[in-house]
Write a protein that holds these residues in place. Structure first.
Motif, PDB file in Angstrom:
ATOM      1  N   ALA A  57       1.118 -20.145 -33.948  1.00  0.00           N
ATOM      2  CA  ALA A  57       1.780 -20.440 -32.591  1.00  0.00           C
ATOM      3  C   ALA A  57       1.778 -19.645 -31.319  1.00  0.00           C
ATOM      4  O   ALA A  57       1.812 -19.970 -30.278  1.00  0.00           O
ATOM      5  CB  ALA A  57       3.388 -20.892 -33.042  1.00  0.00           C
ATOM      6  N   ALA A  58       1.623 -18.262 -31.913  1.00  0.00           N
ATOM      7  CA  ALA A  58       1.704 -17.302 -31.018  1.00  0.00           C
ATOM      8  C   ALA A  58       0.772 -17.411 -29.925  1.00  0.00           C
ATOM      9  O   ALA A  58       0.918 -16.804 -28.802  1.00  0.00           O
ATOM     10  CB  ALA A  58       1.982 -15.872 -31.567  1.00  0.00           C
ATOM     11  N   TYR A  59      -0.501 -17.890 -30.277  1.00  0.00           N
ATOM     12  CA  TYR A  59      -1.757 -17.928 -29.443  1.00  0.00           C
ATOM     13  C   TYR A  59      -1.239 -18.736 -28.379  1.00  0.00           C
ATOM     14  O   TYR A  59      -1.904 -18.810 -27.131  1.00  0.00           O
ATOM     15  CB  TYR A  59      -2.905 -18.500 -30.065  1.00  0.00           C
ATOM     16  N   ALA A  60      -0.361 -19.873 -28.325  1.00  0.00           N
ATOM     17  CA  ALA A  60       0.078 -20.775 -27.274  1.00  0.00           C
ATOM     18  C   ALA A  60       1.038 -19.950 -26.255  1.00  0.00           C
ATOM     19  O   ALA A  60       1.314 -20.675 -25.342  1.00  0.00           O
ATOM     20  CB  ALA A  60       0.809 -21.835 -27.956  1.00  0.00           C
ATOM     21  N   GLN A  61       1.542 -19.026 -26.715  1.00  0.00           N
ATOM     22  CA  GLN A  61       2.403 -18.114 -25.888  1.00  0.00           C
ATOM     23  C   GLN A  61       2.358 -16.922 -25.410  1.00  0.00           C
ATOM     24  O   GLN A  61       3.156 -16.359 -24.583  1.00  0.00           O
ATOM     25  CB  GLN A  61       3.784 -18.251 -27.020  1.00  0.00           C
ATOM     26  N   ILE A  62       1.162 -16.409 -26.025  1.00  0.00           N
ATOM     27  CA  ILE A  62       0.768 -14.919 -25.341  1.00  0.00           C
ATOM     28  C   ILE A  62      -0.248 -14.889 -24.681  1.00  0.00           C
ATOM     29  O   ILE A  62      -1.453 -15.290 -25.211  1.00  0.00           O
ATOM     30  CB  ILE A  62       0.658 -13.870 -26.545  1.00  0.00           C
ATOM     31  N   PRO A  63      -0.406 -14.880 -23.283  1.00  0.00           N
ATOM     32  CA  PRO A  63      -1.740 -14.793 -22.680  1.00  0.00           C
ATOM     33  C   PRO A  63      -2.575 -13.624 -22.856  1.00  0.00           C
ATOM     34  O   PRO A  63      -2.144 -12.615 -23.348  1.00  0.00           O
ATOM     35  CB  PRO A  63      -1.415 -14.965 -21.094  1.00  0.00           C
ATOM     36  N   GLY A  64      -3.857 -13.747 -22.868  1.00  0.00           N
ATOM     37  CA  GLY A  64      -4.794 -12.670 -22.603  1.00  0.00           C
ATOM     38  C   GLY A  64      -5.439 -12.507 -24.230  1.00  0.00           C
ATOM     39  O   GLY A  64      -5.910 -11.138 -24.230  1.00  0.00           O
ATOM     40  N   LEU A  65      -5.145 -13.168 -25.272  1.00  0.00           N
ATOM     41  CA  LEU A  65      -5.705 -12.900 -26.481  1.00  0.00           C
ATOM     42  C   LEU A  65      -6.849 -13.394 -26.797  1.00  0.00           C
ATOM     43  O   LEU A  65      -7.366 -14.349 -26.293  1.00  0.00           O
ATOM     44  CB  LEU A  65      -4.576 -13.346 -27.629  1.00  0.00           C
ATOM     45  N   GLN A  66      -7.580 -12.617 -27.595  1.00  0.00           N
ATOM     46  CA  GLN A  66      -8.823 -13.027 -28.239  1.00  0.00           C
ATOM     47  C   GLN A  66      -8.759 -13.160 -29.635  1.00  0.00           C
ATOM     48  O   GLN A  66      -8.360 -12.202 -30.351  1.00  0.00           O
ATOM     49  CB  GLN A  66     -10.023 -12.185 -27.745  1.00  0.00           C
ATOM     50  N   ALA A  67      -9.367 -14.219 -30.286  1.00  0.00           N
ATOM     51  CA  ALA A  67      -9.145 -14.344 -31.924  1.00  0.00           C
ATOM     52  C   ALA A  67     -10.396 -13.688 -32.493  1.00  0.00           C
ATOM     53  O   ALA A  67     -11.485 -13.828 -31.733  1.00  0.00           O
ATOM     54  CB  ALA A  67      -9.010 -15.826 -32.210  1.00  0.00           C
ATOM     55  N   LEU A  68     -10.263 -13.126 -33.464  1.00  0.00           N
ATOM     56  CA  LEU A  68     -11.405 -12.490 -34.406  1.00  0.00           C
ATOM     57  C   LEU A  68     -11.806 -13.607 -35.179  1.00  0.00           C
ATOM     58  O   LEU A  68     -10.988 -14.263 -35.718  1.00  0.00           O
ATOM     59  CB  LEU A  68     -10.945 -11.259 -35.298  1.00  0.00           C
ATOM     60  N   PRO A  69     -13.209 -13.897 -35.039  1.00  0.00           N
ATOM     61  CA  PRO A  69     -13.679 -14.964 -35.643  1.00  0.00           C
ATOM     62  C   PRO A  69     -13.789 -15.022 -37.103  1.00  0.00           C
ATOM     63  O   PRO A  69     -13.774 -13.793 -37.892  1.00  0.00           O
ATOM     64  CB  PRO A  69     -15.286 -15.035 -35.212  1.00  0.00           C
ATOM     65  N   GLY A  70     -13.396 -16.022 -37.754  1.00  0.00           N
ATOM     66  CA  GLY A  70     -13.873 -15.892 -39.388  1.00  0.00           C
ATOM     67  C   GLY A  70     -12.799 -15.960 -40.220  1.00  0.00           C
ATOM     68  O   GLY A  70     -13.070 -15.957 -41.418  1.00  0.00           O
ATOM     69  N   VAL A  71     -11.853 -15.393 -39.889  1.00  0.00           N
ATOM     70  CA  VAL A  71     -10.713 -14.805 -40.815  1.00  0.00           C
ATOM     71  C   VAL A  71      -9.406 -15.358 -40.552  1.00  0.00           C
ATOM     72  O   VAL A  71      -8.907 -15.477 -39.288  1.00  0.00           O
ATOM     73  CB  VAL A  71     -10.481 -13.229 -40.667  1.00  0.00           C
ATOM     74  N   ALA A  72      -8.715 -15.869 -41.520  1.00  0.00           N
ATOM     75  CA  ALA A  72      -7.448 -16.719 -41.036  1.00  0.00           C
ATOM     76  C   ALA A  72      -6.546 -16.830 -42.567  1.00  0.00           C
ATOM     77  O   ALA A  72      -7.107 -16.355 -43.455  1.00  0.00           O
ATOM     78  CB  ALA A  72      -7.613 -18.331 -40.668  1.00  0.00           C
ATOM     79  N   ILE A  73      -5.478 -17.030 -42.350  1.00  0.00           N
ATOM     80  CA  ILE A  73      -4.532 -17.486 -43.514  1.00  0.00           C
ATOM     81  C   ILE A  73      -4.375 -18.879 -43.241  1.00  0.00           C
ATOM     82  O   ILE A  73      -3.583 -19.314 -42.366  1.00  0.00           O
ATOM     83  CB  ILE A  73      -3.121 -16.636 -43.405  1.00  0.00           C
ATOM     84  N   ALA A  74      -4.836 -19.479 -43.999  1.00  0.00           N
ATOM     85  CA  ALA A  74      -4.961 -21.058 -43.971  1.00  0.00           C
ATOM     86  C   ALA A  74      -4.679 -21.688 -45.310  1.00  0.00           C
ATOM     87  O   ALA A  74      -4.564 -21.030 -46.148  1.00  0.00           O
ATOM     88  CB  ALA A  74      -6.169 -21.645 -43.204  1.00  0.00           C
ATOM     89  N   SER A  75      -4.564 -22.958 -45.283  1.00  0.00           N
ATOM     90  CA  SER A  75      -4.702 -23.757 -46.578  1.00  0.00           C
ATOM     91  C   SER A  75      -5.245 -24.957 -46.587  1.00  0.00           C
ATOM     92  O   SER A  75      -5.120 -25.912 -45.474  1.00  0.00           O
ATOM     93  CB  SER A  75      -3.041 -24.163 -46.916  1.00  0.00           C
TER      94      SER A  75
END
Length: 278
Positions: A57-75
């Motif tokens: 959710a934070a990605y929708a609220q904090i400008p200027g971020l870049q995600a690191l590819p390939g790694v997540a906590i998901a299910s």
């Protein structure tokens, strides 16, 4: 050039991601602190951290971020550590206490009620103490290690990842690594962040590493070593793969539609073309 500051989450599900930082030499180039998911996001927003395992959710609220590819906590199945715990059946829930530790699970709870569970319960934010939460509410959202400790035989429980997957057919992404764009200009140009974090994840999921984590964390969380192993290797999916990305984008769309989150920006991933490093 300076050492980048990492804000990590102090939950069991982060342990494999931090393997090289805690058991290898990856920490030599970083300053590391541990906190709750919501506080991790706040540190990135405030500029007191450069890299964080942020709630989705934070990605929708904090400008200027870049995600690191390939790694997540998901299910891709029941996650076990994100639970709606209730004294009544889901259709009778009128009040919900929301764990203040996670923005993503809060948004997911609201999506599930708005789109599939029905009703418009009243929500209150509370610290994650199940007894106090249920004392004044029909249901409580509990996440992370406290959720793993819930005696599910005593309550009605919904596994939120399982519910999401049942209704959408998509995996659910709870968190991923992100870096502040400004921080990239201050890091060593020889640092390949994507490779460092992917390698740490891979090493942390090796069988010997998972065994080590199980021995260390089982007494902390209060569950058996076999439960820790199955949680890390079956309940959690650590790849930000195409299926997970589809699920993530659908989450952003639904959250914006019901007003749980602002509209998310387009996903920007750290690559050699858009970073000063790598």
């Amino acid at each position: 050039m300076r050492r980048l500051r990492i804000s990590a989450i102090s939950y069991l599900n982060t342990a494999p991601l931090m393997w090289d930082f805690e058991h290898g030499d990856a920490d030599r180039d970083f300053d590391i602190s541990y906190t709750l998911p919501s506080d991790c996001a706040r540190a990135l927003q405030a500029g007191t951290a450069d890299i964080g395992i942020i709630p989705a959710a934070a990605y929708a609220q904090i400008p200027g971020l870049q995600a690191l590819p390939g790694v997540a906590i998901a299910s891709r199945r029941a996650v076990r550590s994100i639970l709606l715990v209730s004294k009544v059946l889901a259709e009778n829930i009128r009040t919900v206490a929301l764990d203040t530790s996670s923005m993503t699970s809060v948004a997911l709870t609201k999506i599930l009620f708005a789109k599939w569970l029905g009703g418009e319960p009243a929500y209150s934010s509370m610290a994650p103490d199940l007894r106090h939460m249920l004392a004044a509410h029909d249901a409580a959202l509990v996440i992370g290690d406290p959720a793993l400790q819930v005696d599910r035989s005593r309550y009605h429980t919904l596994d939120l990842a399982e519910e999401w997957i049942r209704h959408t057919g998509k995996p659910f992404v709870f968190a991923f690594w992100a870096v502040r764009g400004e921080a990239l200009q201050e890091a060593s140009p020889a640092t390949d962040l994507a490779a460092i974090f992917q390698s740490s994840r891979d090493h942390g999921l090796e069988a010997t590493s998972v065994d080590h984590i199980a021995r260390e964390w089982a007494p902390r969380v209060g569950i058996g070593e076999d439960e820790v192993r199955s949680y890390l290797t079956e309940s959690i999916h650590y790849q930000l793969d195409p299926g997970c990305l589809e699920g993530l984008l659908l989450f952003y769309r639904y959250a914006a539609e019901i007003g749980a989150l602002p509209a998310a920006p387009q996903m920007h991933f750290l690559t050699p073309e858009n970073a000063a490093i790598a």
